[in-house]
Design a protein around this motif. Structure first.
Motif: not given
Length: 106
Positions: A2-11
């Motif tokens: 679920v936390f990968s949904w909010f991971s924006t480092k790459e973006v």
């Protein structure tokens, strides 16, 4: 998961790279004092930016949160670099359109 949904480092990294690459190909000095080659440089910078965005969108699954974060990061990066909204807003809108319409390849 679920936390990968909010991971924006790459973006965020991608948005910063897009803005940096655009500024190298179409520097702020070209915007302020256009030359005879300004239009072709702008077109080339836009084309490269859009093709890189298309590849990124095909390789990454971008949910609504990540797409919004990409657009926001890109807009603020252009603002920090000194680009006027007349230049940056159409670019951000086109990037947003591309990442919204393109689905990742499986």
């Amino acid at each position: 998961m679920v936390f990968s949904w909010f991971s924006t480092k790459e973006v965020k990294q991608f948005a910063n790279e897009l803005a940096e690459e655009f500024s190298k190909r179409y520097p702020l000095s070209e915007v302020q004092q256009p030359s005879s080659k300004s239009e072709s440089r702008l077109r080339g910078a836009k084309d490269l930016m859009m093709s890189r965005t298309q590849v990124f969108a095909e390789r990454n699954k971008l949910n609504l949160y990540k797409r919004a974060n990409l657009a926001n990061t890109l807009k603020w990066k252009f603002h920090e670099m000194g680009y006027a909204s007349e230049v940056s807003d159409p670019l951000v809108m086109e990037v947003t359109r591309i990442v919204t319409l393109i689905r990742p390849q499986r």
